[in-house]
Design a protein around this motif. Sequence first.
Motif, PDB file in Angstrom:
ATOM      1  N   GLU A 151       0.812  -1.220   0.000  1.00 29.96           N
ATOM      2  CA  GLU A 151       0.000   0.000   0.000  1.00 29.96           C
ATOM      3  C   GLU A 151       0.845   1.268   0.000  1.00 29.96           C
ATOM      4  O   GLU A 151       0.300   2.375  -0.061  1.00 29.96           O
ATOM      5  N   THR A 152       2.162   1.129   0.065  1.00 30.89           N
ATOM      6  CA  THR A 152       3.068   2.266   0.021  1.00 30.89           C
ATOM      7  C   THR A 152       4.307   1.857  -0.776  1.00 30.89           C
ATOM      8  O   THR A 152       4.557   0.665  -0.993  1.00 30.89           O
ATOM      9  N   VAL A 153       5.090   2.834  -1.193  1.00 30.84           N
ATOM     10  CA  VAL A 153       6.338   2.531  -1.891  1.00 30.84           C
ATOM     11  C   VAL A 153       7.282   1.761  -0.963  1.00 30.84           C
ATOM     12  O   VAL A 153       7.989   0.842  -1.407  1.00 30.84           O
ATOM     13  N   LYS A 154       7.284   2.108   0.313  1.00 27.98           N
ATOM     14  CA  LYS A 154       8.120   1.386   1.270  1.00 27.98           C
ATOM     15  C   LYS A 154       7.738  -0.090   1.316  1.00 27.98           C
ATOM     16  O   LYS A 154       8.622  -0.970   1.338  1.00 27.98           O
ATOM     17  N   GLU A 155       6.448  -0.387   1.337  1.00 28.18           N
ATOM     18  CA  GLU A 155       6.005  -1.775   1.324  1.00 28.18           C
ATOM     19  C   GLU A 155       6.339  -2.447  -0.007  1.00 28.18           C
ATOM     20  O   GLU A 155       6.598  -3.654  -0.051  1.00 28.18           O
ATOM     21  N   LEU A 168      -1.190   2.226  -6.602  1.00 30.61           N
ATOM     22  CA  LEU A 168      -1.093   3.149  -5.477  1.00 30.61           C
ATOM     23  C   LEU A 168      -1.741   4.477  -5.854  1.00 30.61           C
ATOM     24  O   LEU A 168      -1.705   4.889  -7.006  1.00 30.61           O
ATOM     25  N   PRO A 169      -2.337   5.185  -4.873  1.00 32.93           N
ATOM     26  CA  PRO A 169      -2.931   6.485  -5.175  1.00 32.93           C
ATOM     27  C   PRO A 169      -1.857   7.551  -5.376  1.00 32.93           C
ATOM     28  O   PRO A 169      -0.690   7.345  -5.036  1.00 32.93           O
ATOM     29  N   GLY A 170      -2.263   8.677  -5.911  1.00 37.82           N
ATOM     30  CA  GLY A 170      -1.345   9.794  -6.072  1.00 37.82           C
ATOM     31  C   GLY A 170      -1.151  10.179  -7.520  1.00 37.82           C
ATOM     32  O   GLY A 170      -1.596   9.484  -8.443  1.00 37.82           O
ATOM     33  N   ILE A 202      -1.078   9.466 -15.766  1.00 38.66           N
ATOM     34  CA  ILE A 202      -1.879  10.002 -16.860  1.00 38.66           C
ATOM     35  C   ILE A 202      -3.332   9.641 -16.600  1.00 38.66           C
ATOM     36  O   ILE A 202      -3.684   8.457 -16.525  1.00 38.66           O
ATOM     37  N   GLU A 203      -4.179  10.645 -16.445  1.00 35.00           N
ATOM     38  CA  GLU A 203      -5.591  10.403 -16.141  1.00 35.00           C
ATOM     39  C   GLU A 203      -6.338  10.034 -17.419  1.00 35.00           C
ATOM     40  O   GLU A 203      -6.500  10.846 -18.325  1.00 35.00           O
ATOM     41  N   THR A 204      -6.759   8.798 -17.505  1.00 36.04           N
ATOM     42  CA  THR A 204      -7.510   8.309 -18.658  1.00 36.04           C
ATOM     43  C   THR A 204      -8.195   7.015 -18.286  1.00 36.04           C
ATOM     44  O   THR A 204      -7.743   6.300 -17.387  1.00 36.04           O
ATOM     45  N   LYS A 205      -9.282   6.704 -18.955  1.00 35.80           N
ATOM     46  CA  LYS A 205      -9.926   5.403 -18.748  1.00 35.80           C
ATOM     47  C   LYS A 205      -9.334   4.349 -19.672  1.00 35.80           C
ATOM     48  O   LYS A 205      -9.648   3.166 -19.565  1.00 35.80           O
ATOM     49  N   ASN A 206      -8.450   4.761 -20.577  1.00 36.14           N
ATOM     50  CA  ASN A 206      -7.908   3.840 -21.578  1.00 36.14           C
ATOM     51  C   ASN A 206      -6.664   3.125 -21.036  1.00 36.14           C
ATOM     52  O   ASN A 206      -5.537   3.445 -21.398  1.00 36.14           O
TER      53      ASN A 206
END
Length: 279
Positions: free
Chosen positions: A155-159, A186-188, A209-213
């Motif tokens: 759930e994190t880059v550390k994990e 991961l979110p962000g 990149i925000e896209t549904k594709n």
Amino acid sequence: MPRQIPNVVSIAGVDPSGGAGVFADIKTFSALGAYGCGVVAALTAQNTQAVTGVHVPPTDFLRLQIDTLFADVAIHAVKLGMLGSAEIVATVADRLAHFDAPFVVCDPVMVAKSGDHLLARSAVAMLIEALLPRSFMITPNLPEAGVLLEQRPPETVKEMYRAAERLREMLPLSSERWVLLKGGHLPGNEVVDLLFDGDRMIELPSPRIETKNTHGTGCTLSSAVAALLPQHAGGLRPVEAAVRDARDYLLRAIATSGALSVGKGHGPVHHFHRWWPGA
């Protein structure tokens, strides 16, 4: 002297919509200067919204596909995608060992973008036991890493760091093997992938990149790596260079995906963005 064009084979499922699986892999190979071959390990009834059916060929015929291809064509890299069942996984692992296939890139496809499960639970243990030891690189996303490690996804880059280390321990320790752990879940606003060989942990960040594709992004990245590994062989840090170039290709394919109009769900990326006008 002109460079040798590598022959790269995808052993994976068929997505009739062309966004993932063997069709997407061959598009990727072609776009990146490799000659694409394909072995069908599964047939799906699938579009950009759902998977409505899966059919796997008899293992004897799958074996015949692989044996016939490798008997004639010099294969320089292999991309593995959806394999579907424990019997299919075992057959593929056996034939790759028989032919001592080079640069095997294993994308452990387990769940489609639509959420449909594509790998039977019984096949996961076989994949770990028989196929990972034959793989030069594995390219799991975070949910797939969780399944392979029998734990919740990082759930994190550390994990992710710890997960990449544990995944590398599942590969042969006595030879060069790589883990490409994809952090897109991961979110962000930034996506961080990790490339690890047991010694060097390389962070590979990129803007989200925000896209549904995003249909077939995992297939496309792993097949891009397979296409580029033989082309970078002999160069400086060849694996890192191949992965960086593969990620760059995928990011551009995602960014230009709006030029396509395919389906009503998660659309495909634009595999030929470098070649088609208007992208």
